[in-house]
Design a protein around this motif. Structure first.
Motif, short mmCIF file in Angstrom:
data_model
loop_
_atom_site.label_atom_id
_atom_site.label_comp_id
_atom_site.label_asym_id
_atom_site.label_seq_id
_atom_site.Cartn_x
_atom_site.Cartn_y
_atom_site.Cartn_z
N GLY A 455 0.83 -1.31 0.08
CA GLY A 455 0.05 0.12 -0.16
C GLY A 455 0.77 1.23 0.08
N ALA A 456 2.12 1.33 -0.63
CA ALA A 456 2.95 2.26 -0.81
C ALA A 456 2.54 3.21 -2.11
N ALA A 457 2.88 4.57 -2.15
CA ALA A 457 3.01 5.00 -3.41
C ALA A 457 4.00 6.32 -3.11
N ILE A 458 4.82 6.30 -4.20
CA ILE A 458 5.85 7.14 -4.16
C ILE A 458 5.83 8.13 -5.41
N TRP A 459 5.89 9.28 -5.18
CA TRP A 459 5.51 10.36 -6.46
C TRP A 459 6.96 10.89 -6.99
N PRO A 460 6.87 11.02 -8.29
CA PRO A 460 8.08 11.48 -9.11
C PRO A 460 8.57 12.89 -8.45
N ARG A 461 9.86 13.19 -8.11
CA ARG A 461 10.42 14.24 -7.78
C ARG A 461 11.69 14.67 -8.54
N LYS A 462 11.81 15.31 -9.48
CA LYS A 462 13.00 15.49 -10.20
C LYS A 462 14.10 15.83 -9.69
N GLY A 463 15.19 15.10 -9.95
CA GLY A 463 16.44 15.11 -9.21
C GLY A 463 16.48 14.17 -8.04
N THR A 464 15.61 13.39 -7.60
CA THR A 464 15.73 12.51 -6.41
C THR A 464 15.65 11.34 -7.20
N ALA A 465 16.02 10.15 -6.08
CA ALA A 465 16.06 8.88 -6.31
C ALA A 465 15.72 7.95 -5.27
N VAL A 466 14.97 6.69 -5.72
CA VAL A 466 14.52 5.99 -4.53
C VAL A 466 15.39 4.60 -4.66
N PHE A 467 15.53 3.93 -3.37
CA PHE A 467 16.40 2.64 -3.58
C PHE A 467 15.75 1.69 -2.75
N TRP A 468 15.59 0.55 -3.11
CA TRP A 468 15.09 -0.74 -2.15
C TRP A 468 15.95 -1.95 -2.32
N TYR A 469 15.71 -2.84 -1.69
CA TYR A 469 16.44 -4.07 -1.64
C TYR A 469 15.32 -5.07 -2.38
N ASN A 470 15.59 -5.63 -3.37
CA ASN A 470 14.57 -6.81 -3.92
C ASN A 470 14.81 -8.08 -3.05
N LEU A 471 16.12 -8.41 -2.56
CA LEU A 471 16.23 -9.77 -1.92
C LEU A 471 16.63 -9.53 -0.48
N PHE A 472 16.36 -10.48 0.31
CA PHE A 472 16.71 -10.55 1.67
C PHE A 472 18.13 -10.78 1.56
N LYS A 473 18.88 -10.72 2.83
CA LYS A 473 20.25 -10.97 2.86
C LYS A 473 20.41 -12.34 2.54
N SER A 474 19.40 -13.28 2.89
CA SER A 474 19.49 -14.78 2.49
C SER A 474 19.58 -15.21 1.00
N GLY A 475 19.27 -13.98 0.28
CA GLY A 475 19.00 -14.42 -1.38
C GLY A 475 17.61 -14.56 -1.52
N GLU A 476 16.67 -14.75 -0.68
CA GLU A 476 15.50 -15.17 -1.11
C GLU A 476 14.76 -13.89 -1.47
N GLY A 477 13.71 -13.91 -2.19
CA GLY A 477 13.11 -12.70 -3.03
C GLY A 477 12.10 -12.01 -1.80
N ASP A 478 12.27 -10.84 -2.05
CA ASP A 478 11.19 -10.32 -1.07
C ASP A 478 9.99 -9.66 -1.76
N TYR A 479 8.78 -10.79 -1.88
CA TYR A 479 7.87 -10.54 -2.60
C TYR A 479 6.83 -9.28 -2.42
N ARG A 480 7.15 -8.48 -1.36
CA ARG A 480 6.67 -7.33 -0.99
C ARG A 480 7.03 -5.97 -1.88
N THR A 481 7.82 -6.21 -2.50
CA THR A 481 8.60 -5.28 -3.46
C THR A 481 7.83 -5.28 -4.82
N ARG A 482 7.01 -6.14 -5.02
CA ARG A 482 6.13 -5.92 -6.27
C ARG A 482 5.71 -4.58 -6.76
N HIS A 483 5.97 -4.07 -7.82
CA HIS A 483 5.75 -2.70 -7.79
C HIS A 483 5.06 -2.29 -9.08
N ALA A 484 4.81 -1.04 -9.42
CA ALA A 484 4.42 -0.59 -10.70
C ALA A 484 4.62 0.66 -10.97
#
Length: 517
Positions: A455-484
């Motif tokens: 339920g997160a929404a991130i809005w574009p702002r010129k010059g900024t950047a967003v960052f997240w990890y797709n995998l847990f440290k174990s190498g398993e995928g974090d399915y919560r990062t499904r995004h659009a």
């Protein structure tokens, strides 16, 4: 496809249009000169004919007149014939033919229409809002005519999309009933509308619309048969319900909420689109209290010690952060300049084959840039490494993407799942461990990055950047990062992505002891 293609087309045609307009003016001038010459011939011949016919014997008794008559009949009429047969349009047609190959084609027009319908659905905008240009953040007035609305409805009809056909045919009918002139006949609108309404299961309204059609055109080849068929169906339905009286047709105008929108392949469609509208965002006060801002020096990176990066938390779990002033305006313009010549329809990786292919759920243009292409790209890559503390040696090239009006990328994972083990096999660098997304433009309306599962929404702002990890440290995928990437409603959205892979991070992000570390 209605995106950067049109922007490029506009830029390319800025001078081409001037050339075509000049060519058109020259054609008009040549036609006017030709017409004036023909008029002059007509006036001269009219005077000569009047003189020769009033006293033929006396007129031809003069040797000069006799000569001129012979000349006129033998030579001058042939010259007039040649003049009339001249076609000044040849040059203009030739010029048009040269440039026509660069014009949008039928597929482009169809893509633009589908983009409007996509925006209509995502942002719950009725057809009248589009038709009258009532959109948030607009800078230019633009309206659709009856004929435009009819063409939209007809395209949807031909795609067996009766839901949108109803909405746009109804808008065409509404504007026509208000007195707007159109090339389209009302009977044609009613024909498409009545059948589309029938396909949506609204028999009473289909009957009422078909009766209007019969009243306008009693000889219509389908209307009478359709009316009889609809009435029989309705009578059968009423008998099945134990009723004999027909229900009156709903008099309310057909709007977005009149009929239920058909379900499609995307399970989280409603959640995804609600987030795109800014609805349903699960940012609670408790969660907000866990979000902070800080200066980030990348573990005392020499390049960030004197000017650390400003970092803001966007979400707590999964942890999503935004970096401010990640790109300067000059860097953004340089990246766009380098990318524009190479922009092509964006592709996705087939989960089974690993092969890149185009997909209807990703509508954008993209290009890939290497560090060797320009010092700016090398500098941006180094900055990403400094900020994240992760190696970019095994990362993918910097992908630059442009989403024009209606451009989107429906919910997806950046990492490969267990059922697609070969997705990144050809790269030999493991899975995508993290995503670094640069926003290179502001967007007037729409274009958010949303995460339906959290339920997160991130809005574009010129010059900024967003960052997240797709995998847990174990190498398993974090399915919560499904995004659009939500459809762009008004404006043009530029982003650049850096997908960082597992290889090379062994000592920078050590493995965790549990699956969700």
């Amino acid at each position: 496809m209605f995106n950067f293609f049109l922007y490029c087309f506009y830029l390319n045609q800025k001078y081409t249009n001037q050339e075509l307009v000049q060519s058109l003016k020259e054609y008009i001038e040549a036609e006017e000169m030709k017409l004036e010459a023909v008029k002059s011939w007509a006036n001269k011949l009219d005077m000569l004919t009047h003189a020769s016919t009033s006293d033929p014997e006396g007129f031809l008794a003069h040797p000069v007149n006799a000569y001129k008559l012979m000349k006129r009949l033998n030579t001058e009429w042939s010259e007039l014939e040649s003049l009339v047969l001249q076609d000044p349009s040849d040059g203009f047609i030739s010029n048009m033919s040269v440039h026509r190959q660069y014009f949008p084609d039928e597929e482009d027009e169809k893509g633009a229409a589908k983009a409007l319908m996509r925006l209509q659905d995502t942002y719950k905008l009725d057809s009248e809002s589009f038709s009258k240009g009532k959109l948030p953040g607009v800078r230019y007035n633009a309206e659709l005519t009856v004929d435009d609305c009819f063409d939209m409805g007809k395209l949807a009809y031909n795609e067996i999309d009766y839901y949108h056909s109803v909405l746009w045919m109804q808008q065409a009918l509404r504007q026509m009933d208000l007195g707007e002139d159109a090339k389209t006949a009302k009977a044609d609108i009613l024909d498409y509308l009545s059948y589309s309404v029938y396909q949506m299961g609204d028999l009473p309204r289909a009957i009422e619309l078909t009766r209007r059609l019969v009243a306008i055109d009693p000889s219509h080849q389908r209307a009478g048969a359709n009316l009889h068929y609809f009435e029989q169906l309705l009578s059968k339905e009423l008998r099945a319900r134990g009723r004999s009286q027909q229900e009156p047709a709903d008099e309310r105008p057909i709007q977005l909420d009149t009929y239920e929108r058909p379900k499609d392949y995307l399970p989280e469609r409603e959640v995804y689109e609600a987030l795109c509208r800014g609805e349903g965002v699960k940012m609670t006060q408790k969660r907000r209290s866990r979000l902070f801002c800080r200066y980030q020096d990348g573990n005392r990176s020499p390049r960030l010690l004197l000017k650390p990066m400003k970092e803001e938390d966007e979400w707590d779990s999964p942890h999503i952060v935004r970096f401010l002033e990640a790109l300067s305006d000059e860097e953004i313009e340089k990246i766009k300049e380098l990318a524009k010549p190479n922009l092509a329809r964006a592709t996705v990786r087939d989960p089974k084959t690993g092969v890149l292919t185009v997909a209807h759920y990703r509508v954008s243009k993209s290009a890939w840039l290497e560090g060797e292409d320009d010092p700016v790209i090398a500098r941006v890559n180094q900055r990403i490494e400094d900020i994240t503390g992760l190696s970019v040696d095994t990362a993918e090239l910097l992908q630059v993407a442009n989403y024009g009006v209606g451009g989107q990328y429906e919910p997806h994972y950046d990492f490969s799942r267990k059922d697609e083990p070969d997705a990144f096999k050809s790269l030999g660098t493991g899975n995508r461990v993290a995503t670094f997304l640069n926003y290179m433009s502001d967007v007037e309306a729409g274009g958010a990055t949303v995460f339906p599962d959290i339920g997160a929404a991130i809005w574009p702002r010129k010059g900024t950047a967003v960052f997240w990890y797709n995998l847990f440290k174990s190498g398993e995928g974090d399915y919560r990062t499904r995004h659009a990437a939500c459809p762009v409603l008004v404006g043009s959205k530029w982003v650049s992505n850096k997908w960082i892979h597992e290889r090379g991070q062994e000592f920078r992000r050590p493995c965790g002891l549990t699956e969700v570390d």
